[in-house]
Motif scaffolding. Structure first.
Motif, PDB file in Angstrom:
ATOM      1  N   ALA A  61       7.275  17.512  -8.589  1.00  0.00           N
ATOM      2  CA  ALA A  61       7.859  16.177  -8.709  1.00  0.00           C
ATOM      3  C   ALA A  61       9.239  16.155  -9.384  1.00  0.00           C
ATOM      4  N   PRO A  62       9.435  16.845 -10.495  1.00  0.00           N
ATOM      5  CA  PRO A  62      10.763  16.808 -11.125  1.00  0.00           C
ATOM      6  C   PRO A  62      11.851  17.526 -10.312  1.00  0.00           C
ATOM      7  N   LEU A  63      11.447  18.332  -9.347  1.00  0.00           N
ATOM      8  CA  LEU A  63      12.412  19.125  -8.586  1.00  0.00           C
ATOM      9  C   LEU A  63      12.910  18.446  -7.316  1.00  0.00           C
ATOM     10  N   SER A  85       8.454  10.759 -13.359  1.00  0.00           N
ATOM     11  CA  SER A  85       9.291  10.770 -12.155  1.00  0.00           C
ATOM     12  C   SER A  85       9.573   9.346 -11.682  1.00  0.00           C
ATOM     13  N   ARG A  86       9.428   8.386 -12.594  1.00  0.00           N
ATOM     14  CA  ARG A  86       9.620   6.973 -12.241  1.00  0.00           C
ATOM     15  C   ARG A  86      10.973   6.781 -11.563  1.00  0.00           C
ATOM     16  N   GLY A  87      10.993   5.996 -10.546  1.00  0.00           N
ATOM     17  CA  GLY A  87      12.210   5.788  -9.777  1.00  0.00           C
ATOM     18  C   GLY A  87      12.302   6.738  -8.599  1.00  0.00           C
ATOM     19  N   LYS A  88      11.565   7.824  -8.659  1.00  0.00           N
ATOM     20  CA  LYS A  88      11.564   8.760  -7.543  1.00  0.00           C
ATOM     21  C   LYS A  88      10.581   8.334  -6.463  1.00  0.00           C
ATOM     22  N   VAL A  89       9.536   7.602  -6.846  1.00  0.00           N
ATOM     23  CA  VAL A  89       8.561   7.138  -5.855  1.00  0.00           C
ATOM     24  C   VAL A  89       9.212   5.989  -5.099  1.00  0.00           C
ATOM     25  N   VAL A  90       9.574   6.263  -3.844  1.00  0.00           N
ATOM     26  CA  VAL A  90      10.307   5.273  -3.047  1.00  0.00           C
ATOM     27  C   VAL A  90       9.424   4.536  -2.046  1.00  0.00           C
ATOM     28  N   GLY A  91       8.170   4.963  -1.926  1.00  0.00           N
ATOM     29  CA  GLY A  91       7.291   4.274  -0.994  1.00  0.00           C
ATOM     30  C   GLY A  91       5.909   4.864  -0.969  1.00  0.00           C
ATOM     31  N   VAL A  92       5.018   4.094  -0.365  1.00  0.00           N
ATOM     32  CA  VAL A  92       3.641   4.517  -0.183  1.00  0.00           C
ATOM     33  C   VAL A  92       3.302   4.388   1.291  1.00  0.00           C
ATOM     34  N   VAL A  93       2.710   5.419   1.864  1.00  0.00           N
ATOM     35  CA  VAL A  93       2.278   5.405   3.254  1.00  0.00           C
ATOM     36  C   VAL A  93       0.763   5.253   3.273  1.00  0.00           C
ATOM     37  N   LEU A  94       0.286   4.287   4.008  1.00  0.00           N
ATOM     38  CA  LEU A  94      -1.144   4.087   4.171  1.00  0.00           C
ATOM     39  C   LEU A  94      -1.500   4.646   5.536  1.00  0.00           C
ATOM     40  N   ASN A  95      -2.224   5.777   5.563  1.00  0.00           N
ATOM     41  CA  ASN A  95      -2.518   6.407   6.846  1.00  0.00           C
ATOM     42  C   ASN A  95      -3.975   6.234   7.246  1.00  0.00           C
ATOM     43  N   LYS A  96      -4.244   6.532   8.501  1.00  0.00           N
ATOM     44  CA  LYS A  96      -5.577   6.439   9.105  1.00  0.00           C
ATOM     45  C   LYS A  96      -6.161   5.024   9.034  1.00  0.00           C
ATOM     46  N   VAL A  97      -5.295   4.031   9.196  1.00  0.00           N
ATOM     47  CA  VAL A  97      -5.743   2.637   9.190  1.00  0.00           C
ATOM     48  C   VAL A  97      -6.459   2.352  10.503  1.00  0.00           C
ATOM     49  N   HIS A  98      -7.646   1.788  10.413  1.00  0.00           N
ATOM     50  CA  HIS A  98      -8.424   1.435  11.602  1.00  0.00           C
ATOM     51  C   HIS A  98      -8.089  -0.017  11.956  1.00  0.00           C
ATOM     52  N   LEU A  99      -7.257  -0.197  12.986  1.00  0.00           N
ATOM     53  CA  LEU A  99      -6.726  -1.520  13.309  1.00  0.00           C
ATOM     54  C   LEU A  99      -7.804  -2.517  13.715  1.00  0.00           C
ATOM     55  N   GLU A 100      -8.848  -2.067  14.370  1.00  0.00           N
ATOM     56  CA  GLU A 100      -9.904  -3.007  14.784  1.00  0.00           C
ATOM     57  C   GLU A 100     -10.624  -3.579  13.570  1.00  0.00           C
ATOM     58  N   THR A 101     -10.886  -2.757  12.571  1.00  0.00           N
ATOM     59  CA  THR A 101     -11.512  -3.240  11.348  1.00  0.00           C
ATOM     60  C   THR A 101     -10.552  -4.134  10.583  1.00  0.00           C
ATOM     61  N   LEU A 102      -9.304  -3.752  10.539  1.00  0.00           N
ATOM     62  CA  LEU A 102      -8.293  -4.531   9.840  1.00  0.00           C
ATOM     63  C   LEU A 102      -8.150  -5.921  10.451  1.00  0.00           C
ATOM     64  N   SER A 103      -8.335  -6.034  11.746  1.00  0.00           N
ATOM     65  CA  SER A 103      -8.151  -7.317  12.420  1.00  0.00           C
ATOM     66  C   SER A 103      -9.192  -8.346  12.001  1.00  0.00           C
ATOM     67  N   THR A 104     -10.302  -7.916  11.414  1.00  0.00           N
ATOM     68  CA  THR A 104     -11.327  -8.870  10.978  1.00  0.00           C
ATOM     69  C   THR A 104     -10.990  -9.495   9.629  1.00  0.00           C
ATOM     70  N   TYR A 105      -9.967  -9.016   8.918  1.00  0.00           N
ATOM     71  CA  TYR A 105      -9.640  -9.540   7.595  1.00  0.00           C
ATOM     72  C   TYR A 105      -8.985 -10.913   7.647  1.00  0.00           C
ATOM     73  N   VAL A 164      15.021  17.653   3.454  1.00  0.00           N
ATOM     74  CA  VAL A 164      13.960  18.649   3.478  1.00  0.00           C
ATOM     75  C   VAL A 164      12.694  17.955   2.992  1.00  0.00           C
ATOM     76  N   TYR A 165      11.638  18.022   3.781  1.00  0.00           N
ATOM     77  CA  TYR A 165      10.353  17.436   3.412  1.00  0.00           C
ATOM     78  C   TYR A 165       9.460  18.526   2.831  1.00  0.00           C
ATOM     79  N   ILE A 166       8.847  18.220   1.710  1.00  0.00           N
ATOM     80  CA  ILE A 166       7.916  19.149   1.080  1.00  0.00           C
ATOM     81  C   ILE A 166       6.557  18.469   1.050  1.00  0.00           C
ATOM     82  N   ASP A 167       5.608  19.043   1.755  1.00  0.00           N
ATOM     83  CA  ASP A 167       4.246  18.514   1.769  1.00  0.00           C
ATOM     84  C   ASP A 167       3.485  19.194   0.641  1.00  0.00           C
ATOM     85  N   ALA A 168       2.918  18.377  -0.236  1.00  0.00           N
ATOM     86  CA  ALA A 168       2.232  18.936  -1.401  1.00  0.00           C
ATOM     87  C   ALA A 168       0.771  18.488  -1.414  1.00  0.00           C
TER      88      ALA A 168
END
Length: 88
Positions: A21-23, A51-71, A4-8
């Motif tokens: 978070a604790p739930l 809630s340490r240990g509960k954070v299993v990942g970070v999603v980086l959204n709205k990445v602009h690939l053309e700008t990223l390609s200049t790095y 079950v996904y909960i968007d907060a």
């Protein structure tokens, strides 16, 4: 249900996410590229300290690939390969 996904709402301006978070079993933290300041991310993750240990990942959204390609050439190759993969 197996999953079950909960968007907060965002962690800092609203208390809802901190109370949820604790739930939950796992937390995926979503960050908007080039919009969410690094210190905001750090403070938000500190707020989830209990809630340490509960954070299993970070999603980086709205990445602009053309700008990223200049790095660097690595990101440039990534952008060329996956630009058409993502929907606009």
């Amino acid at each position: 249900y197996d999953v079950v996904y909960i968007d907060a709402p965002p962690l800092l301006p609203v208390v809802d996410s901190t109370l949820l978070a604790p739930l939950v079993d796992k937390i995926v933290y979503v960050v908007q590229w080039r919009a969410t300041a690094r210190d905001v991310v750090q403070r938000s993750l500190q707020q989830l300290e209990g809630s340490r240990g509960k954070v299993v990942g970070v999603v980086l959204n709205k990445v602009h690939l053309e700008t990223l390609s200049t790095y660097s050439s690595y990101y440039g190759d990534y952008a060329k390969k996956y630009t058409n993969y993502y929907t606009q």
